[in-house]
Enzyme design. Structure first.
Site, short mmCIF file in Angstrom:
data_model
loop_
_atom_site.label_atom_id
_atom_site.label_comp_id
_atom_site.label_asym_id
_atom_site.label_seq_id
_atom_site.Cartn_x
_atom_site.Cartn_y
_atom_site.Cartn_z
N GLY A 45 0.86 -1.13 -0.12
CA GLY A 45 0.19 -0.10 0.14
C GLY A 45 0.85 1.18 -0.02
N GLN A 50 2.80 9.90 1.43
CA GLN A 50 4.09 9.21 1.25
C GLN A 50 5.23 9.69 0.22
OE1 GLN A 50 2.23 5.29 2.26
NE2 GLN A 50 4.16 5.03 3.40
N CYS A 98 5.69 0.11 7.64
CA CYS A 98 5.52 1.11 6.79
C CYS A 98 6.43 1.69 5.97
CB CYS A 98 4.79 2.25 7.76
SG CYS A 98 4.32 3.70 6.84
N LEU A 99 6.52 1.75 4.62
CA LEU A 99 7.58 2.15 4.03
C LEU A 99 8.05 3.43 4.63
CD1 LEU A 99 6.14 1.42 0.43
CD2 LEU A 99 7.56 0.19 1.80
N HIS A 140 -4.85 1.31 7.21
CA HIS A 140 -3.42 1.64 7.46
C HIS A 140 -3.22 2.93 6.32
CE1 HIS A 140 1.21 1.14 8.02
NE2 HIS A 140 1.10 1.92 6.84
N GLU A 141 -3.60 2.62 5.29
CA GLU A 141 -3.40 3.95 4.13
C GLU A 141 -4.33 4.86 4.51
OE1 GLU A 141 -0.77 3.28 2.61
OE2 GLU A 141 -0.45 1.69 2.99
N HIS A 144 -2.98 7.33 6.74
CA HIS A 144 -2.06 8.07 6.03
C HIS A 144 -2.76 9.44 5.60
CE1 HIS A 144 1.84 6.33 6.42
NE2 HIS A 144 1.44 4.91 5.76
NI NI Z 1 2.27 3.33 6.00
#
Ligand code: NI
Length: 185
Positions: A45, A50, A98-99, A140-141, A144
């Site tokens: 995701g 991000q 998480c990236l 989760h996304e 963000h």
């Molecule tokens: Ni994330």
């Protein structure tokens, strides 16, 4: 185009993102770039903040999980102007990453099911229900675009234990196999 990934500490990750007006931006092109960026980082995701864009948009592709999770094949989607209408069911814990927070994983509790309203990259409108791992990836996304990170869901005690690592990430000392944006503070 592959974007560098913004990391923990950048204010764009803490900001509530803005709705996108139709024809304001080329969401088709941006979603292609977001998928490319996400695949290059082996993510499942990626949300627009991000890549430094404070707009309500995220992409997911859970098909890589199809061996270990049920019903994941074909779970590749673009969510534009998402609104979670309802969340319900038992909370369950899962270790998330998480990236934007490289090399840290923590158990996070989330509700089992959700109902969400959104548009896709063709501005088709949907109201759908998701559960299990699909719901978790969306939650989760979605966090963000609301300016929330998974570290906001952990206990103050656990967060204290992570403080050194998080500070290093915010100072640009994180190492990842994908390109990270220079920290902005
Ligand atoms: Ni994330």
């Amino acid at each position: 185009m592959i974007y560098p990934i913004v990391v923990y500490g950048d204010p764009v990750l803490k900001k509530k993102a803005k709705e996108i007006a139709k024809d304001e931006i080329d969401v088709k092109k941006l979603s292609e770039d977001m998928f490319e960026t996400m695949y290059a980082a082996s993510g499942i995701g990626l949300a627009a903040p991000q890549i430094g864009k404070s707009i309500r948009m995220f992409v997911v592709d859970g098909s890589i999980l199809e061996e270990e999770e049920e019903n994941m094949e074909g779970f590749k989607k673009v969510f534009i102007n998402p609104r979670i209408l309802e969340e319900e069911g038992e909370e369950w814990a899962f270790e998330e990453g998480c990236l934007s927070i490289p090399n840290i994983r923590e158990e996070i509790n989330r509700k089992e099911k959700l109902r969400i309203h959104y548009f896709d990259e063709n501005w088709e409108e949907y109201e759908e229900e998701f559960d299990g791992m699909k719901a978790r990836i969306i939650q989760h996304e979605y966090d963000h675009v609301e300016g929330i990170l998974f570290t906001d869901h952990i206990s103050p005690f656990k967060k204290r234990l992570l403080k050194g690592k998080l500070t290093n990430i915010s100072k640009g000392k994180a190492k990842a196999s994908y390109r990270l944006a220079a920290p902005k503070r």
